[in-house]
Scaffold this motif. Structure first.
Motif, PDB file in Angstrom:
ATOM      1  N   GLY A   4      -3.438   5.453  13.340  1.00 35.11           N
ATOM      2  CA  GLY A   4      -2.871   5.041  12.040  1.00 35.11           C
ATOM      3  C   GLY A   4      -2.871   6.129  11.038  1.00 35.11           C
ATOM      4  O   GLY A   4      -3.382   7.462  11.427  1.00 35.11           O
ATOM      5  N   GLN A   5      -2.842   5.958   9.726  1.00 34.15           N
ATOM      6  CA  GLN A   5      -2.847   6.847   8.884  1.00 34.15           C
ATOM      7  C   GLN A   5      -4.141   7.166   8.352  1.00 34.15           C
ATOM      8  O   GLN A   5      -5.266   6.472   8.576  1.00 34.15           O
ATOM      9  CB  GLN A   5      -1.839   6.747   7.434  1.00 34.15           C
ATOM     10  CG  GLN A   5      -2.571   6.098   6.549  1.00 34.15           C
ATOM     11  CD  GLN A   5      -2.892   4.448   6.621  1.00 34.15           C
ATOM     12  OE1 GLN A   5      -3.084   4.048   7.515  1.00 34.15           O
ATOM     13  NE2 GLN A   5      -2.959   3.879   5.307  1.00 34.15           N
ATOM     14  N   PRO A  66       1.509   1.255  16.751  1.00 31.34           N
ATOM     15  CA  PRO A  66       1.495   1.903  15.521  1.00 31.34           C
ATOM     16  C   PRO A  66       2.796   1.486  14.951  1.00 31.34           C
ATOM     17  O   PRO A  66       3.971   1.366  15.392  1.00 31.34           O
ATOM     18  CB  PRO A  66       1.712   3.513  15.908  1.00 31.34           C
ATOM     19  CG  PRO A  66       1.135   3.506  17.139  1.00 31.34           C
ATOM     20  CD  PRO A  66       1.497   2.279  17.957  1.00 31.34           C
ATOM     21  N   ASP A  68       5.797   2.145  11.830  1.00 32.31           N
ATOM     22  CA  ASP A  68       6.431   3.472  11.552  1.00 32.31           C
ATOM     23  C   ASP A  68       5.847   3.466   9.862  1.00 32.31           C
ATOM     24  O   ASP A  68       5.948   2.911   8.895  1.00 32.31           O
ATOM     25  CB  ASP A  68       8.010   3.094  11.348  1.00 32.31           C
ATOM     26  CG  ASP A  68       8.701   4.248  10.877  1.00 32.31           C
ATOM     27  OD1 ASP A  68       8.673   4.722   9.880  1.00 32.31           O
ATOM     28  OD2 ASP A  68       9.539   4.732  11.716  1.00 32.31           O
ATOM     29  N   GLU A  69       5.625   5.054   9.877  1.00 38.54           N
ATOM     30  CA  GLU A  69       4.715   5.347   8.382  1.00 38.54           C
ATOM     31  C   GLU A  69       6.050   5.380   7.358  1.00 38.54           C
ATOM     32  O   GLU A  69       5.532   5.042   6.164  1.00 38.54           O
ATOM     33  CB  GLU A  69       4.195   6.845   8.693  1.00 38.54           C
ATOM     34  CG  GLU A  69       3.166   6.799   9.631  1.00 38.54           C
ATOM     35  CD  GLU A  69       2.520   8.209   9.841  1.00 38.54           C
ATOM     36  OE1 GLU A  69       2.699   9.126   8.837  1.00 38.54           O
ATOM     37  OE2 GLU A  69       1.595   8.262  10.648  1.00 38.54           O
ATOM     38  N   ALA A  72       6.297   1.830   6.117  1.00 42.76           N
ATOM     39  CA  ALA A  72       4.950   1.602   5.338  1.00 42.76           C
ATOM     40  C   ALA A  72       5.079   2.053   4.021  1.00 42.76           C
ATOM     41  O   ALA A  72       4.547   1.547   3.032  1.00 42.76           O
ATOM     42  CB  ALA A  72       3.688   2.001   6.103  1.00 42.76           C
ATOM     43  N   ALA A  73       5.439   3.284   3.882  1.00 45.22           N
ATOM     44  CA  ALA A  73       5.587   4.168   2.511  1.00 45.22           C
ATOM     45  C   ALA A  73       6.679   3.158   1.445  1.00 45.22           C
ATOM     46  O   ALA A  73       6.393   3.128   0.478  1.00 45.22           O
ATOM     47  CB  ALA A  73       5.913   5.578   2.784  1.00 45.22           C
ATOM     48  N   SER A  85      -3.548   0.066   3.977  1.00 45.84           N
ATOM     49  CA  SER A  85      -3.873   1.125   5.088  1.00 45.84           C
ATOM     50  C   SER A  85      -3.592   0.396   6.509  1.00 45.84           C
ATOM     51  O   SER A  85      -3.334  -1.036   6.468  1.00 45.84           O
ATOM     52  CB  SER A  85      -5.612   1.166   5.225  1.00 45.84           C
ATOM     53  OG  SER A  85      -5.668   2.093   6.361  1.00 45.84           O
ATOM     54  N   TYR A  86      -3.374   0.821   7.603  1.00 48.39           N
ATOM     55  CA  TYR A  86      -3.005   0.092   9.100  1.00 48.39           C
ATOM     56  C   TYR A  86      -3.653   1.081   9.975  1.00 48.39           C
ATOM     57  O   TYR A  86      -3.788   2.155  10.110  1.00 48.39           O
ATOM     58  CB  TYR A  86      -1.470   0.392   8.903  1.00 48.39           C
ATOM     59  CG  TYR A  86      -0.619   1.371   8.334  1.00 48.39           C
ATOM     60  CD1 TYR A  86      -0.212   2.535   9.401  1.00 48.39           C
ATOM     61  CD2 TYR A  86      -0.233   1.534   7.314  1.00 48.39           C
ATOM     62  CE1 TYR A  86       0.485   3.470   9.164  1.00 48.39           C
ATOM     63  CE2 TYR A  86       0.186   2.770   6.647  1.00 48.39           C
ATOM     64  CZ  TYR A  86       0.661   3.676   7.635  1.00 48.39           C
ATOM     65  OH  TYR A  86       1.347   4.881   7.458  1.00 48.39           O
TER      66      TYR A  86
END
Length: 462
Positions: A4-5, A66, A68-69, A72-73, A85-86
């Motif tokens: 995760g991030q 996971p 997709d970042e 999420a952004a 958060s993830y």
């Protein structure tokens, strides 16, 4: 190690969201139903990443794969999240039960608790999931033993799991409807009969049709308009029943009077949360977005979604049914489906879904973006599976395609357009999309335009 991030040291997290949609779908009562067939090894299940859009800000979201970042952004930017958060399971090919996998791995479980302790937030951590399962209940107990902050479970306690299962049964749900009738004068029950698959099924159906016909047959735990269908009469009964009944199904079915076509009847729903004190917090009343008048595709909320008197009746009935479920020990998300007959204003409850509904998720997004009272000024619609060309396999590609047409992002031409779920994009060439219309713009009209733009083009034969 959990993937995760990186979590900023001052992130304020007071909610843990567990996306256990596949685990919920594979509970024993649903295993014979085709709509809950698990995905191929290595593939995601539809709507797993939709948990990013639940319950507002200040949360840690757990998924099997996971997310997709970039997605999420974008969700954070458009919905105004400050603390999202993830985390995903560490395995490249996780099992079907996210909660069982987490509870069985001490290292992963420890890493899960750390972000909840390291941020600047204090006070309790609220934990919720798509739907309550025995695996989820065991995971929450394991988290509670390790966390320094108090853990509040927003879902049904383990000793009342039978109540949650009874709500999901189309047969047993009628008991809760009956309990709510005295509080809601406009609420009515359909005529219905319970029949069981087996050698005597056709005779049972024939006898029920003598009392009311046409009728709609439903499997006890089916969902989304699947494993159900209309039976217009006793002629060719075996063929009609065989078309509805899944292969190998051995359980109860509900035969219910058919109230009419979508021209006469409005398909609507209630979404709320049954809270720890037994009260029901209303998220929304909305209209179903249906394909072919039968298959559930999504929800429409706000301006123009439904008549005002209908919305008021749905809210009152939903809260009364929520009170009845609370008396049985249920806690957590509550979605109730109704049919509204415009000719006389009668409201007929059909089923209870003790899980996160798309209407509720759409309401969460509306509240984040526009605040409470959005329904008076905003038109909103969300669909769970919008088809797209199979040349688009990543969120970045989809995003670029929408941007080229001006179909993305912050308010533009009275619209906010937000892809919220990509988990089925690569495997099925479909994704979840929410559209919000402001300044009088119709969200459904905008959705139609976007659908036409993204729809796969038929191959030309030379």
């Amino acid at each position: 190690m959990i993937s995760g991030q990186t979590v900023p040291s001052r992130l304020q997290l007071d909610r843990l969201v567990v996306s256990n949609i596949l685990e919920w779908g594979l509970q024993p009562e649903r295993q014979s139903l085709p709509e809950f067939t698990p995905p191929a090894r290595g593939e995601q299940f539809p709507a797993e990443d939709a948990a990013l859009a639940w319950s507002g800000d200040r949360k840690l979201v757990l998924t099997r794969y996971p997310v997709d970042e970039l997605l999420a952004a974008d969700l954070s930017a458009i919905l105004g999240y400050q603390s999202l958060s993830y985390r995903a399971l560490p395995s490249a090919q996780p099992g079907n039960s996210i909660c069982a996998d987490l509870a069985a791995d001490e290292r992963t479980l420890t890493q899960l608790v750390e972000p909840l302790e390291d941020g600047s937030a204090d006070g309790p951590v609220a934990v919720e999931s798509f739907g309550v399962t025995p695996e989820y209940a065991r995971l929450v107990a394991a988290i509670g033993k390790r966390a320094k902050r108090a853990v509040i479970d927003l879902m049904t306690p383990e000793d009342h799991l039978d109540c949650a299962r009874s709500l999901d049964s189309k047969v047993q749900a009628r008991e809760y409807f009956q309990a709510a009738l005295p509080q809601c004068p406009g609420l009515r029950l359909t005529r219905a009969a319970v029949v069981r698959s087996g050698p005597g099924l056709l005779q049972q159906v024939h006898d029920a049709l003598e009392a009311f016909s046409p009728a709609i047959m439903k499997t006890e735990f089916g969902a989304g308009g699947n494993s159900m269908g209309v039976i217009k009469g006793s002629r060719r009964l075996q063929k009609s029943v065989g078309r509805i009944l899944p292969d190998g199904y051995d359980g109860e079915l509900l035969l219910e009077e058919y109230l009419g076509s979508p021209r006469d009847i409005l398909s609507v729903s209630y979404n709320g949360m049954v809270q720890d004190d037994g009260n029901t917090y209303t998220l929304c009343a909305g209209r179903h977005f249906l394909h072919a008048g039968k298959f559930y595709m999504g929800s429409s909320l706000g301006v123009g979604a439904m008549p005002d008197d209908c919305a008021a009746k749905v809210r009152k009935a939903g809260e009364a049914i929520g009170q009845a479920t609370a008396a049985g020990g249920y806690r957590g998300p509550l979605n109730v489906d109704f049919l509204y007959r415009e000719s006389d204003g009668a409201l007929f409850p059909l089923e209870i879904n003790p899980r996160r509904g798309l209407g509720g998720i759409l309401a969460d997004m509306c509240i984040c973006k526009f605040g409470q009272g959005y329904e008076k000024a905003v038109s909103a619609v969300a669909v769970h599976s919008l088809p797209v060309s199979n040349t688009i396999t990543t969120y970045a590609q989809l995003r670029d395609s929408l941007l080229r047409k001006g179909f993305f992002g912050r308010e533009s031409k009275g619209m906010v357009i937000l892809p919220y779920s990509m988990s089925a994009l690569a495997a099925k060439s479909e994704f979840g999309l929410a559209v919000f219309g402001t300044d009088g713009t119709s969200a459904e009209a905008a959705l139609g335009e976007i659908t036409g733009y993204l729809a796969p083009r038929p191959r030309r034969i030379r």
